[in-house]
Design a protein around this motif. Structure first.
Motif, PDB file in Angstrom:
ATOM      1  N   TYR A   1      -2.201   2.503  17.329  1.00 47.00           N
ATOM      2  CA  TYR A   1      -3.652   1.751  17.516  1.00 47.00           C
ATOM      3  C   TYR A   1      -3.314   0.519  17.806  1.00 47.00           C
ATOM      4  O   TYR A   1      -3.691  -0.292  18.816  1.00 47.00           O
ATOM      5  CB  TYR A   1      -4.564   1.970  16.321  1.00 47.00           C
ATOM      6  CG  TYR A   1      -5.871   1.388  16.296  1.00 47.00           C
ATOM      7  CD1 TYR A   1      -6.523   1.624  17.221  1.00 47.00           C
ATOM      8  CD2 TYR A   1      -6.229   0.567  15.424  1.00 47.00           C
ATOM      9  CE1 TYR A   1      -7.847   1.453  17.302  1.00 47.00           C
ATOM     10  CE2 TYR A   1      -7.586  -0.002  15.469  1.00 47.00           C
ATOM     11  CZ  TYR A   1      -8.368   0.311  16.581  1.00 47.00           C
ATOM     12  OH  TYR A   1      -9.699  -0.018  16.468  1.00 47.00           O
ATOM     13  N   PHE A   2      -2.399  -0.222  17.012  1.00 55.70           N
ATOM     14  CA  PHE A   2      -2.476  -1.728  16.923  1.00 55.70           C
ATOM     15  C   PHE A   2      -1.454  -1.979  18.388  1.00 55.70           C
ATOM     16  O   PHE A   2      -1.909  -2.887  19.016  1.00 55.70           O
ATOM     17  CB  PHE A   2      -1.297  -2.330  15.821  1.00 55.70           C
ATOM     18  CG  PHE A   2      -2.022  -2.173  14.391  1.00 55.70           C
ATOM     19  CD1 PHE A   2      -3.560  -2.151  14.628  1.00 55.70           C
ATOM     20  CD2 PHE A   2      -1.452  -2.218  13.365  1.00 55.70           C
ATOM     21  CE1 PHE A   2      -4.249  -2.083  13.343  1.00 55.70           C
ATOM     22  CE2 PHE A   2      -2.061  -1.849  12.136  1.00 55.70           C
ATOM     23  CZ  PHE A   2      -3.594  -1.787  12.123  1.00 55.70           C
TER      24      PHE A   2
ATOM     25  N   SER B   1      -8.231   8.828  10.789  1.00 60.53           N
ATOM     26  CA  SER B   1      -8.255   8.349   9.289  1.00 60.53           C
ATOM     27  C   SER B   1      -8.819   8.671   8.449  1.00 60.53           C
ATOM     28  O   SER B   1      -8.513   8.991   7.259  1.00 60.53           O
ATOM     29  CB  SER B   1      -8.324   6.612   9.510  1.00 60.53           C
ATOM     30  OG  SER B   1      -8.326   6.207   8.185  1.00 60.53           O
ATOM     31  N   MET B   2     -10.151   9.252   8.638  1.00 61.42           N
ATOM     32  CA  MET B   2     -10.979   9.989   7.805  1.00 61.42           C
ATOM     33  C   MET B   2     -10.339  11.212   7.562  1.00 61.42           C
ATOM     34  O   MET B   2     -10.315  11.883   6.393  1.00 61.42           O
ATOM     35  CB  MET B   2     -12.400  10.293   8.237  1.00 61.42           C
ATOM     36  CG  MET B   2     -13.205   8.981   8.480  1.00 61.42           C
ATOM     37  SD  MET B   2     -14.832   9.455   8.629  1.00 61.42           S
ATOM     38  CE  MET B   2     -14.878   9.902  10.288  1.00 61.42           C
ATOM     39  N   ALA B   3      -9.683  11.943   8.687  1.00 57.37           N
ATOM     40  CA  ALA B   3      -9.304  13.215   8.401  1.00 57.37           C
ATOM     41  C   ALA B   3      -7.915  13.182   7.441  1.00 57.37           C
ATOM     42  O   ALA B   3      -7.972  14.211   6.526  1.00 57.37           O
ATOM     43  CB  ALA B   3      -8.829  13.902   9.580  1.00 57.37           C
ATOM     44  N   LEU B   4      -7.188  12.395   7.626  1.00 60.06           N
ATOM     45  CA  LEU B   4      -6.069  12.137   6.829  1.00 60.06           C
ATOM     46  C   LEU B   4      -6.226  11.891   5.427  1.00 60.06           C
ATOM     47  O   LEU B   4      -5.527  12.186   4.372  1.00 60.06           O
ATOM     48  CB  LEU B   4      -5.025  11.177   7.521  1.00 60.06           C
ATOM     49  CG  LEU B   4      -4.239  11.743   8.670  1.00 60.06           C
ATOM     50  CD1 LEU B   4      -3.572  10.424   9.366  1.00 60.06           C
ATOM     51  CD2 LEU B   4      -3.457  12.856   8.337  1.00 60.06           C
ATOM     52  N   ALA B   5      -7.484  11.119   5.325  1.00 58.25           N
ATOM     53  CA  ALA B   5      -7.960  10.517   4.063  1.00 58.25           C
ATOM     54  C   ALA B   5      -8.750  11.570   3.332  1.00 58.25           C
ATOM     55  O   ALA B   5      -9.304  11.615   2.114  1.00 58.25           O
ATOM     56  CB  ALA B   5      -8.574   9.303   3.909  1.00 58.25           C
TER      57      ALA B   5
ATOM     58  N   LEU C   1      -0.610   8.453   8.475  1.00 59.92           N
ATOM     59  CA  LEU C   1      -1.557   7.110   8.659  1.00 59.92           C
ATOM     60  C   LEU C   1      -0.987   5.841   9.236  1.00 59.92           C
ATOM     61  O   LEU C   1      -1.326   5.240  10.144  1.00 59.92           O
ATOM     62  CB  LEU C   1      -2.147   6.745   7.544  1.00 59.92           C
ATOM     63  CG  LEU C   1      -3.303   7.689   6.712  1.00 59.92           C
ATOM     64  CD1 LEU C   1      -3.548   7.451   5.254  1.00 59.92           C
ATOM     65  CD2 LEU C   1      -4.324   7.569   7.774  1.00 59.92           C
ATOM     66  N   LEU C   2       0.314   5.691   8.688  1.00 57.99           N
ATOM     67  CA  LEU C   2       1.055   4.690   9.334  1.00 57.99           C
ATOM     68  C   LEU C   2       1.452   4.762  10.698  1.00 57.99           C
ATOM     69  O   LEU C   2       1.062   3.810  11.518  1.00 57.99           O
ATOM     70  CB  LEU C   2       2.389   4.336   8.661  1.00 57.99           C
ATOM     71  CG  LEU C   2       2.377   3.722   7.314  1.00 57.99           C
ATOM     72  CD1 LEU C   2       3.838   3.700   6.776  1.00 57.99           C
ATOM     73  CD2 LEU C   2       1.761   2.387   7.279  1.00 57.99           C
TER      74      LEU C   2
ATOM     75  N   THR D   1       0.813  -1.421   0.079  1.00 62.22           N
ATOM     76  CA  THR D   1      -0.026   0.156  -0.055  1.00 62.22           C
ATOM     77  C   THR D   1       0.860   1.254   0.101  1.00 62.22           C
ATOM     78  O   THR D   1       0.594   2.206  -0.608  1.00 62.22           O
ATOM     79  CB  THR D   1      -0.716  -0.086   1.171  1.00 62.22           C
ATOM     80  OG1 THR D   1      -1.016  -1.425   1.635  1.00 62.22           O
ATOM     81  CG2 THR D   1      -1.840   0.982   0.958  1.00 62.22           C
ATOM     82  N   GLY D   2       2.042   1.286   0.673  1.00 60.33           N
ATOM     83  CA  GLY D   2       2.897   2.181   0.827  1.00 60.33           C
ATOM     84  C   GLY D   2       3.570   2.714  -0.515  1.00 60.33           C
ATOM     85  O   GLY D   2       3.512   3.830  -0.786  1.00 60.33           O
ATOM     86  N   VAL D   3       3.978   1.673  -1.089  1.00 64.34           N
ATOM     87  CA  VAL D   3       4.983   2.021  -2.258  1.00 64.34           C
ATOM     88  C   VAL D   3       3.871   2.372  -3.310  1.00 64.34           C
ATOM     89  O   VAL D   3       4.036   3.551  -3.999  1.00 64.34           O
ATOM     90  CB  VAL D   3       5.440   0.631  -2.824  1.00 64.34           C
ATOM     91  CG1 VAL D   3       6.012   0.732  -4.047  1.00 64.34           C
ATOM     92  CG2 VAL D   3       6.668   0.066  -1.909  1.00 64.34           C
TER      93      VAL D   3
END
Lengths: 477, 474
Positions: A224-225, A375-379, A217-218, A196-198
């Motif tokens: 979170y994890f 996550s929504m904000a960054l997206a 995001l990462l 995904t990152g690449v």
């Protein structure tokens, strides 16, 4: 000490990778991630194509409309299409529930129409698969699944005693397990995250903010994890049995990820009720009626305005004014209605943001809500972006209507509705381009989530350490 | 029967001693009560809005009609009279409301009522300029969804069932009582099934109790007893389906932890993964592209100024609607311009109709395609059933739209008849003012039974395999 920690961590990794069940679950989750990414890519491509095409078509219509009176051209109006953001492939956020199209015309601030959810049955309310959904909902479950018995099993098998006898304390054992478990989950997700990152890095060349967004995001998801890993190992360390630990953790997951988000959103709408569209529009109309009717120069307020203008320009009749009074009144009416719209829409947006703030406040204790918001904000698929888009379109609408009214004012004569504007006037209205909120602003808006997530991490580390240290040795065996 | 009572009695004793289980059930009941309160609050707000709109609208209409008797010697009186007497003005100024009243059960299953509009102002102008409206809502709240009773039953009830029955067999094994059970004269599988039936009884009783409270609280009259039975049948079938799945999971004789994980896996599969996958598969914008409609929701302006163009438009209009042709009055008609404009917008609507219909057709087709997966999608299926019963689903939004179109035709006719006859509106005309009539809420038995059929199929399938597997344990 460090060596022992590493050994513990390595042992955890080996245990995880030896379990076929865990690997199978991880494989399923990875598969879901890939399906989500693939589907989102397809959705993004079609939506982009459709909206770009529609935007181009509407622009052409605007530019090539027949020469007509500028105000009539303004009434023909144009449309604003919300672009699908690049990161909506990662997290489609509110896209299904926010209208993406609005008709821009004089005198009215129209709503955004066609929420995609309107075209769906009950199923849509169960959520749509996205990379973010998998990471927010399913990966925590995988973490729980991997680690619920990590300490309890040692106790049940009697190996915990052996560890203690070699001089390792319970907090140290827990720390080693957290490292191992966290390493294992990151390694499991690494192929997907790396891909995904690449993907994002190569596709999003040119815009500098994108790379940073990916990193943010990462970082958010990594935190979170880690939080779930800490919690899982902690519960496993204090629980009486594996079953007990599992029950506690699953109850926690259901509360955090399913019940609280819904309950909080519902409570916020109870606490800060939104007006019905009818009441909202009624209040606007009531205020507008007290202002200037742009189409009616005989209106009382328009007459007052005329008298003022006559005095200002030292002339006797409106015909002697250096501009068309109708155009002037039209724009005055527009300015007044804009003021009214501003008042009411700001109130409405305030209520929306109050509701949102209420939900976000719950994010201080519920990491799922915090991560969902971030996550929504960054997206750029969150409520702030939605409101920002509305405001920017509204500014554009006012700008183009004003331009038309001014042309009418300076180039047409009073009562002459046969005047026709040239196409160059249409071309002088720039095309609407939406620029999403810059990353710095996003981070400022969501600093509460960032801080609370970091605080939760630190707090849980400290708290777990203190509690584990204080458990009497007899209870540990 | 005796065995069932014996085992039931023992389970009851165990249950009352297990504070965790008791507190989970109490929590569930509290959640259900909150859900009923929430549903009531949402629907009451909608009802209040509707009531207010009705009242305001009646006043506005009365005010407009009163203009017929206005004093035309004053400018204001003249304007008021024109608004009421000129059909060309009535078609613009007379607003009516199409209202989608909440059905009695909407309180229990709000469904899509918060996403779709439930009232719409209409005049005799273009239909499609007015049809696409939205209600004010917070998208984040829509995303989170409603905490109504249907949510509690569909999401939380299975979790309760799981919490009570995931370890029917494994618990005995882990406590060491399994060998004791094996030497009983009653076969082991029957004991397990009896334990399951005990829980089935408890859950069903709880479901009945909560439903009774909800119906009384929501003030749903006894006339709608049929609704109550349907509601119980749907939620009961859904619960039964989960019991069958749990029987299947128990029959694999794994440890309690594995059973708990497998049950939660099933829950995730049916409540999250399958619906989410389907939504992703059917969310392609090209399947229902609303940008194609945007040309119909903007103001029309193609009607030329010349008399010839107007007459051409009228001619085209009369060909489709010959009932409005009045040859004798056309030449001296004071409303020629407005006739032409009305004809123009009506023709524009007629031209737009195929595209708009096609758009809705595509949405409908997508909905049908998704419904084909109901067999493996019991949660969405149950939610659809509840929405159908509560008239709060997509189908109802469609029905509402269809009735709006029909009402708009009547409203247009109400203005067109005097407009094309070239006469003023009279009091007698206003007595014929059309009133919006929604399609009466009916229970779509066929659809309900089809959905239930899918649930029953899954239930029978899982129960059959589970029971057979258990039988082989001995």
């Amino acid at each position: 000490m460090r060596k022992q920690l590493l050994q513990l961590a390595m042992k955890e990794l080996t245990t995880v990778y030896r379990s076929k069940l865990i690997l199978l679950t991880a494989a399923i989750i990875l598969l879901l991630l890939l399906v989500a990414a693939g589907g989102a890519y397809r959705n993004y491509q079609t939506a982009k194509q459709i909206r770009d095409e529609a935007k181009r078509e509407k622009r052409e219509q605007w530019l090539h409309q027949d020469p007509k009176h500028p105000h009539i051209a303004a009434h023909f109006g144009t449309f604003a299409y919300k672009p699908k953001t690049w990161f909506s492939m990662f997290d489609d956020g509110l896209d299904n529930y926010a209208g993406a199209y609005a008709y821009l015309e004089p005198h009215r601030q129209n709503d955004f129409l066609f929420k995609p959810a309107e075209g769906h049955g009950a199923g849509i309310r169960f959520g749509q698969l996205s990379v973010a959904l998998v990471l927010q909902l399913l990966v925590p479950l995988l973490i729980i699944f991997m680690g619920f018995s990590t300490v309890t099993r040692e106790r049940e098998q009697g190996t915990l005693k052996l560890l203690f006898s070699s001089g390792i304390s319970l907090p140290a054992i827990a720390a080693g397990k957290v490292m191992g478990q966290y390493g294992a989950i990151l390694l499991l997700l690494l192929p997907a995250l790396g891909l995904t990152g690449v993907f994002f890095a190569t596709m999003a060349q040119g815009s500098s903010g994108q790379g940073l967004r990916v990193l943010m995001l990462l970082a958010v998801y990594a935190g979170y994890f880690l939080l779930f890993t800490l919690l899982t190992v902690f519960v496993s360390a204090i629980a009486k049995s594996s079953g007990h630990a599992l029950l506690l953790l699953l109850t926690g997951w259901i509360l955090t990820c399913i019940i609280i988000p819904k309950a909080v959103a519902n409570m916020s709408s109870d606490r800060y009720p939104l007006p019905a569209q009818y009441n909202f529009r009624e209040a606007i109309q009531r205020d507008i009626r007290q202002g200037i009717d742009g189409h009616n120069t005989q209106d009382e307020r328009a007459q007052q305005l005329q008298a003022k203008l006559l005095q200002q320009y030292q002339v006797k009749t409106v015909a002697e004014l250096p501009f068309n009074i109708e155009g002037y009144i039209m724009q005055a009416g527009e300015a007044y209605s804009s003021m009214v719209y501003d008042k009411h829409f700001h109130q409405l947006q305030n209520t929306l943001l109050q509701q949102d703030r209420f939900c976000r406040l719950a994010g201080v204790v519920d990491p799922y809500l915090a991560v969902q918001g971030l996550s929504m904000a960054l997206a750029a698929t969150d409520l702030y972006t939605h409101i920002d888009f509305q405001q920017k379109t509204e500014n554009y609408r006012r700008h183009f209507v004003q331009k038309m009214n001014e042309d009418m004012m300076y180039h047409s004569r009073q009562g002459d509705w046969t005047y026709k504007a040239s196409r160059s006037l249409y071309a002088s209205v720039p095309d609407f381009q939406y620029h999403q909120l810059p990353l710095r602003q996003v981070l400022a808006l969501y600093r509460m989530e960032l801080i609370s997530l970091a605080a939760l991490l630190v707090l849980s580390c400290v708290l777990f350490y203190v509690i584990l240290k204080r458990i009497p040795i007899i209870n540990r065996l | 029967m005796k065995t069932l009572l014996l085992i039931g009695g023992r389970e009851w004793k165990l249950f009352t001693r297990n504070y965790l289980q008791v507190s989970i059930i109490v929590l569930f009941a509290v959640a259900a009560l909150y859900a009923v309160h929430y549903g009531n609050a949402v629907i009451n707000r909608q009802e209040k809005t509707i009531q207010y709109i009705r009242q305001q609208n009646a006043q506005e209409q009365a005010q407009l009609i009163k203009g017929l008797h206005a004093d035309t010697t004053t400018a204001a009186g003249r304007a008021a009279w024109e608004k009421a007497a000129f059909p060309s003005k009535v078609r613009f100024f007379l607003t009516c409301y199409a209202i989608d009243e909440p059905a009695p059960l909407a309180i229990l299953s709000i469904g899509q009522r918060d996403v779709n509009v439930y009232y719409l102002p209409l005049n005799a102008q273009n239909l499609y300029l007015q049809l696409f409206r939205s209600e004010i809502a917070n998208p984040r709240k829509l995303l989170a969804g409603n905490f109504d009773l249907s949510f509690v039953i569909i999401y939380l009830l299975p979790l309760l069932i799981i919490a009570c029955t995931y370890n029917l067999l494994s618990d005995e094994q882990e406590r060491g009582t399994l060998p004791l059970l094996r030497i009983q004269p009653v076969p082991l599988h029957r004991i397990i099934i009896c334990k399951l039936l005990f829980w089935l009884g408890i859950i069903m009783a709880l479901l009945c109790l909560i439903s009774c409270i909800a119906f009384i609280w929501a003030d749903i009259s006894l006339v709608d007893a049929g609704y109550f039975l349907w509601w119980l049948l749907i939620s009961g079938s859904y619960a039964l389906c989960w019991f069958a799945l749990l029987l299947l999971i128990n029959s694999f004789q794994q440890s309690s932890a594995i059973n708990a994980l497998a049950s939660l896996g099933a829950w995730l599969l049916f409540l999250v993964v399958i619906p989410a996958l389907l939504n992703l598969a059917f969310s392609d914008e090209s399947q229902a592209d609303p940008t194609k409609l945007t040309d119909y929701i903007r103001r029309q302006q193609g009607l030329g100024e010349s008399k010839q163009e107007k007459e051409e438009v009228l001619e085209r209009f009369y060909r489709i609607y010959p009932q409005y042709r009045h040859r004798d009055t056309a030449a001296t008609n004071p409303f020629l311009e407005f006739q032409a404009y009305s004809a123009y917008v009506t023709l524009a609507d007629a031209e737009a109709k195929p595209s708009v219909d096609a758009y809705f057709q595509r949405i409908r087709r997508r909905h049908t395609q998704m419904a084909a997966f109901h067999g493996i999608n019991p949660a969405v299926n149950a939610q659809e059933l509840m929405n159908t019963l509560a008239s709060s689903g997509l189908e109802n939004a469609f029905a509402f739209r269809a009735s709006i179109a029909a009402f708009h035709r009547r409203l247009s006719h109400f203005c067109f008849e005097p407009l094309f006859a070239g006469r003023f509106m009279t009091k007698a005309d206003f007595r014929q003012l059309p009133v919006f009539e929604p399609a009466p809420p009916t229970v779509n038995t066929g659809k309900l039974l089809r959905g239930l059929g899918w649930l029953w199929l899954l239930t029978v399938f899982s129960a059959f395999i589970g029971r057979n597997r258990l039988r082989t344990i001995a």
